[in-house]
Design a protein around this motif. Structure first.
Motif, PDB file in Angstrom:
ATOM      1  N   MET A 222      43.355  35.667  33.422  1.00 29.56           N
ATOM      2  CA  MET A 222      42.292  35.434  34.368  1.00 29.56           C
ATOM      3  C   MET A 222      41.560  34.188  34.038  1.00 29.56           C
ATOM      4  SD  MET A 222      39.283  38.049  35.291  1.00 29.56           S
ATOM      5  CE  MET A 222      38.564  38.025  33.727  1.00 29.56           C
ATOM      6  N   SER A 223      41.224  33.422  34.981  1.00 31.25           N
ATOM      7  CA  SER A 223      40.420  32.248  34.741  1.00 31.25           C
ATOM      8  C   SER A 223      39.001  32.590  34.506  1.00 31.25           C
ATOM      9  CB  SER A 223      40.485  31.283  35.890  1.00 31.25           C
ATOM     10  OG  SER A 223      39.770  31.825  36.961  1.00 31.25           O
ATOM     11  N   HIS A 224      38.345  31.636  33.698  1.00 30.14           N
ATOM     12  CA  HIS A 224      36.907  31.815  33.464  1.00 30.14           C
ATOM     13  C   HIS A 224      36.200  30.518  33.745  1.00 30.14           C
ATOM     14  CE1 HIS A 224      33.317  33.517  31.614  1.00 30.14           C
ATOM     15  NE2 HIS A 224      33.151  32.337  31.077  1.00 30.14           N
TER      16      HIS A 224
ATOM     17  N   PHE B 241      43.310  35.618  42.593  1.00 27.18           N
ATOM     18  CA  PHE B 241      43.872  35.286  41.285  1.00 27.18           C
ATOM     19  C   PHE B 241      43.818  36.473  40.323  1.00 27.18           C
ATOM     20  CE2 PHE B 241      42.878  33.144  37.043  1.00 27.18           C
ATOM     21  CZ  PHE B 241      44.210  33.143  36.664  1.00 27.18           C
ATOM     22  N   ILE B 242      42.630  37.056  40.153  1.00 25.85           N
ATOM     23  CA  ILE B 242      42.485  38.150  39.191  1.00 25.85           C
ATOM     24  C   ILE B 242      43.293  39.359  39.640  1.00 25.85           C
ATOM     25  CG2 ILE B 242      40.824  39.727  38.117  1.00 25.85           C
ATOM     26  CD1 ILE B 242      38.780  37.484  38.203  1.00 25.85           C
TER      27      ILE B 242
ATOM     28  N   VAL C  17      50.662  41.899  38.130  1.00 28.53           N
ATOM     29  CA  VAL C  17      51.787  41.353  37.375  1.00 28.53           C
ATOM     30  C   VAL C  17      51.913  42.075  36.032  1.00 28.53           C
ATOM     31  CG1 VAL C  17      52.580  39.327  36.101  1.00 28.53           C
ATOM     32  CG2 VAL C  17      51.894  39.102  38.485  1.00 28.53           C
ATOM     33  N   SER C  18      50.795  42.324  35.367  1.00 30.33           N
ATOM     34  CA  SER C  18      50.820  43.023  34.079  1.00 30.33           C
ATOM     35  C   SER C  18      51.362  44.444  34.231  1.00 30.33           C
ATOM     36  CB  SER C  18      49.414  43.061  33.467  1.00 30.33           C
ATOM     37  OG  SER C  18      48.956  41.767  33.169  1.00 30.33           O
TER      38      SER C  18
ATOM     39  N   GLY D 164      36.521  38.518  41.691  1.00 32.63           N
ATOM     40  CA  GLY D 164      37.541  39.227  40.933  1.00 32.63           C
ATOM     41  C   GLY D 164      37.346  40.734  40.972  1.00 32.63           C
ATOM     42  N   SER D 165      36.089  41.176  40.876  1.00 33.53           N
ATOM     43  CA  SER D 165      35.793  42.612  40.932  1.00 33.53           C
ATOM     44  C   SER D 165      36.176  43.199  42.281  1.00 33.53           C
ATOM     45  CB  SER D 165      34.289  42.838  40.686  1.00 33.53           C
ATOM     46  OG  SER D 165      33.884  42.306  39.460  1.00 33.53           O
TER      47      SER D 165
END
Length: 520
Positions: free
Chosen positions: A1-3, A314-315, A321-322, A440-441
């Motif tokens: 995840m991007s930050h 994205f998130i 994917v995981s 993301g949430s």
């Protein structure tokens, strides 16, 4: 995840004068001799926060089995953290400025460690979700305090650029490192160590921070907008809860509520009402948490909305994917973490290229193109199957997705500050961070429910013809759910690109030359 690493809350302030009651302020901060050592301590603490946004993704399948977490509720492991973090980030910045940045920094680290210990010792899904939410609360104190400390420690333009370069690199690489570290800890120790590992790091950081990091405060009006913080966080929390309820299933894998049930619609309706009240309060209160003038300007408002949608897509993608790697392809946690890295590789390559192009062609074409490219990468992920080849189907998709996202990050961070008054620079920067976390949430909750709904429908329409076919059909239904979520995620990214094209008017001459926000 991007930050997101944003220009700090203190950007609009002059360096805080020495506080009479603080011994650490006897030396003016602009001449503070141990500022580079302080940077190391701050960066390590921030790395801990960034890691925890992604480290649990790889551990999730094991935590699900250990604690009996349902498919509908699994997204709370991620969203409980990102929701409280994003929802309270603006308030955390105010607290750091007014209560004392060093004090807030230390309390944030300590609270984060305690929450990590509670999460590592979780005995059921509720205790884990609450611990993750508590991590988000203290992360919302720690992150803006870190940025604000850097702003007052490094007042020289060249030194500040170097400091934020180091900070941004750590924040940007932390997401990728989290996936790998999560795999190592889950595979060779236990998923609980993905949380417990924070404790020794936090204790060392606290011991060093107390001795080395100086205190500083903002002066002037120090009132907090508590009603705004409560309304925003409750509203966003109920919205996520409403999304989750729509995806709940019973023992027969049938939807209990769905999108049209009174329960789902009621929760979403109350959530939207609370968020509307938040907007009303912010327009009328004297010291708003989020001054509406920041988000109502066309270019900035478009940037924040695009940031929210990009974060959602994205998130959500990394989340599924995981799961796909471990549940369907049966990769080990470490293999799963390593195979997710191409997204980060694509981000880093594109971020470097876009940084060079930004002053030449401006932010709009880079960011719009990035949104479309990221959407293409996610569409290519819809080709996955139960026995898909990683090299031919997944790897190219992830590289393209990461490259597209990287093209959006640097321009987005820059245009979010275009035309901001110095007084509002800190709040405007924090909104960039908060918008991506909140996106993301909401995106994870929404896409998780979409995936469950699609998987349930597929299983109902394709019942196994024999008992020995049940597991294969179950996997096929899961993959169908993931594919549906990827289609929705790609749509979010396309909408983000359209918003950039329609709303953003900033040109190459509007991009700040220094002190820009960098996302990674």
């Amino acid at each position: 995840m991007s930050h997101v690493s944003a220009e700090p809350h203190g950007r609009h302030e002059q360096p805080a004068p020495p506080a009479r009651h603080e011994a650490a302020e006897t030396t003016p901060l602009h001449a503070y001799p141990r500022r580079w050592l302080a940077l190391v301590i701050i960066a390590v603490a921030q790395l801990m926060v960034v890691l925890d946004a992604t480290v649990v993704n790889v551990a999730l399948p094991h935590a699900k089995t250990d604690l009996g977490i349902s498919d509908a509720n699994q997204q709370w492991v991620v969203t409980a953290y990102t929701l409280t973090f994003g929802g309270l980030l603006l308030l955390g910045g105010r607290i750091a400025d007014y209560w004392g940045r060093k004090r807030t920094f230390v309390v944030g680290i300590l609270g984060f460690a305690i929450a990590s210990a509670l999460g590592g010792g979780a005995w059921d899904e509720t205790s884990l979700f609450l611990a993750r939410a508590l991590q988000g609360v203290f992360g919302a104190l720690l992150a803006p305090a870190s940025l604000a400390l850097l702003s007052v420690l490094f007042v020289d333009a060249k030194e500040r650029a170097k400091a934020f370069g180091v900070y941004g690199a750590i924040a940007g690489g932390g997401a990728a490192l989290g996936l790998v570290l999560g795999g190592i800890l889950t595979e060779y120790a236990n998923w609980r160590w993905c949380l417990l590992v924070n404790i020794p790091v936090a204790l060392i950081a606290i011991a060093l921070a107390v001795r080395i990091v100086p205190e500083s405060k903002a002066h002037g009006n120090t009132k907090y907008d508590i009603p705004g913080a409560v309304l925003a966080t409750l509203g966003l929390g109920l919205l996520v809860y409403g999304f989750t309820k729509a995806g709940e299933t019973d023992a027969q894998q049938q939807l209990k509520y769905g999108w049209t049930s009174p329960v789902t619609l009621g929760l979403i309706g109350v959530a939207l009402l609370l968020l509307a009240l938040f907007v009303v309060v912010e327009t009328r209160i004297k010291n708003p948490l989020l001054p509406m003038r920041i988000v109502l300007q066309r270019t900035r408002g478009g940037a924040y909305l695009a940031s929210t949608l990009i974060g959602a897509g994205f998130i959500g993608a990394v989340f599924f994917v995981s799961l796909y790697f471990q549940i369907v392809l049966h990769y080990t946690p470490l293999q799963s973490g390593l195979r997710t890295l191409p997204i980060s590789v694509g981000v880093l390559i594109a971020a470097g290229l876009s940084s060079g192009l930004l002053p030449k062609i401006g932010p709009k074409p880079i960011m719009a193109t990035g949104g479309v490219v990221a959407a293409v990468g996610m569409i290519l992920l819809t080709r996955i199957g139960v026995d898909t080849s990683y090299a031919t189907h997944v790897l190219p998709s992830m590289l393209i997705l990461g490259f597209g996202l990287g093209c959006t990050f640097v321009p987005l961070g820059n245009i979010a500050l275009v035309g901001v008054d110095e007084h509002d620079a800190g709040a405007a920067s924090a909104v960039v961070n908060a918008s991506q976390q909140v996106g993301g949430s909401l995106g994870t909750a929404l896409l998780n429910t979409v995936a469950i709904t699609a998987a349930t429908s597929y299983f109902t329409d394709h019942p196994p013809t024999a008992p020995d076919k049940a597991q294969a059909t179950q996997l096929e239904s899961m993959v169908h759910g993931y594919v549906t979520a990827f289609w929705w995620g790609s749509a979010l990214l396309v909408v983000a690109a359209v918003i950039v094209i329609v709303f953003i008017k900033a040109g190459k001459d509007d991009v700040p030359a220094e002190g820009a926000v960098h996302m990674g």
